[in-house]
Every structure is written in C-alpha cells, then in structure tokens.
Design a protein around this motif. Structure first.
Motif: not given
Length: 269
Positions: A96-97, A99-101, A103-105
């Motif tokens: 989850f983190f 995704l935001f920090f 930019k991993e899918k």
C-alpha cells in the motif's frame, strides 16, 4: 530459512518468558546482544559506522524499535503464534505504501491474496472471543511500521551496507530502550542474564540465515519457509506456556499464512 525460523521462534519464546521485565528493558538487551556481532564485523571489514543515508538510517531505526516494542507487547496479551501471524501481514502495508511513495504497481491477484490474509486477521478478532483486543492492535500497528521499514530500506537501496543498517537499528534501539527502561529497571538474577543476552544472539542469526537463504535459493521457494516460524512458535507455545487456539484462531492463522505465501510465489513468478 528453517534455521532462521527456529532462531526467531526461540527469540519469541524467551521474550515471553521474560514477562516480569519491562518491554523496554527487553528491547535494550535484544539490541545490545546484536551489537556484539555488528561492531566487530564493521571494524574488521573497515566499513564506516556512519553510513551514507544518515536520515533514512535513523528513520528506519526509529520505525524498527517502534515495531519491535509493539510486537513484544503483543505477545503478552495474545498467543505467540497469533502475534507472529499478524506481524507477517507487513507486506500488505508495504504494498500500500509503495503505491504512494515508490509508485510501484501491485497486480490485482496480489490484492486478492492480501485480502485473504487480512480476512484471517478479521476472523481472529471477530470470531475468537478469547482474543484480547490490545494484543491484536499492538501486533497490527507493529506490522504497519514494518511495512514502512520495507519502503525505507528500498529507498536506502545499495547505498549502505546491510550490517550498517542493522547496526544503526541496534544502537538507536539500545538507547531508546535503555532510557525508557530506567524507571522500571529490574536487575537480572542468575540465568536471567543469559536469557536476556541470548535475545540479541537469536535475533542476529535469525536475520543472518534468512539473508543467506535468499542469496543461495530461489526466493519463491525459500521465502514461504519463513512462515515455519508460525508453526514452530505455536507448537512451543502449546507445550511450554500451555497456550490454546480455538478453531477460529487456526482458520485465521491459516488464511494469513496462505494469502502471504501465495503472494510471495506469484510476485516472484
């Protein structure tokens, strides 16, 4: 990986054995014990103690001592196998983190497996009336901070030696644990000294052999073996402490381990 799982298991068992000591004093001795290994390694290999990413190293250490303290607290309220299982949902928070920090899918199928694992946590609390909510919360927040640690270590990357990262963690943990333990300090007697100092030894070799396993084996084959810690801890908890598990507890733990194992295998493929 099996050796690593056993070392983590004995670390958990001895922490529970030391329930008459404050959790901060246990954190202090857990950290001091590992420094006996990290200091000589860095000196022998002429590696700088300061590291390169000092800000991230300090942040990783603060998150690490927070996660460790909360996990040690959790096993005072709930069965060790349950606490270990919940702590292992850290990859869900990490994804989850990320995704935001970072930019991993994250693939859809991974979210399905994460949902299976989290369903296990819901079953543990929602259907097992014997479960103390404090222990569940401590273990969950511990896992959350572990998820943040994954992100910070990814940010550090190869710019700092792994032992430098661990050394920072142990030094800051020893300082924080030692300061917070002053008011409730209890002098160990006899065998208690050996048990307290062994925490750092078990912790160090657990990390060492987990790293070695990842280096010499296929990750999707060896990584699921780390969940043997749950089984080992449950068995010793049953024999040593007389811990009991309801059918709902076992179903919840099974779902957590199943979901996370499927995620590891699928992600690596």
């Amino acid at each position: 990986m099996v050796i690593s799982a056993l070392a983590f298991t004995f670390l958990n068992v001895f922490v529970k054995t030391l329930s008459n000591f404050s959790v901060y004093q246990i954190v202090f001795f857990r950290s001091i014990g590992s420094l006996f290994f990290t200091f000589p390694f860095l000196i022998k290999n002429k590696i700088s103690f300061l590291g390169n990413k000092k800000g991230l190293l300090i942040l990783r250490s603060v998150f690490g001592v927070t996660s460790m303290t909360l996990f040690f607290l959790s096993i005072r309220y709930i069965a060790m196998g349950t606490a270990v299982s919940i702590r292992y949902i850290a990859p869900i928070f990490a994804a989850f983190f990320a995704l935001f920090f970072l930019k991993e899918k994250v693939r859809f199928i991974q979210w399905v497996f994460f949902a299976i694992a989290f369903l296990g946590v819901v079953i543990l609390k929602g259907f097992d009336n014997n479960m103390q909510v404090e222990g569940i919360i401590y273990a969950l927040v511990s896992a959350l901070f572990s998820g943040l640690i994954f992100i910070i270590i990814r940010k550090i990357g190869n710019q700092d030696h792994p032992v430098v990262v661990v050394n920072y963690f142990m030094i800051i943990s020893a300082v924080i644990g030692g300061l917070l333990a002053i008011n409730s300090w209890k002098n160990p007697i006899g065998l208690e000294w050996l048990i307290l100092m062994s925490l750092g030894v078990f912790g160090y070799f657990a990390q060492l052999y987990m790293t070695k396993a990842m280096q010499v084996g296929e990750t999707n084959q060896v990584a699921p073996l780390k969940y043997l810690e749950v089984i080992f801890t449950m068995i010793i908890g049953l024999i040593w402490f007389g811990e009991t598990y309801t059918i709902w507890s076992l179903i919840g733990i099974l779902l957590i381990v199943l979901g996370l194992t499927l995620n590891v295998v699928t992600k690596r493929k």
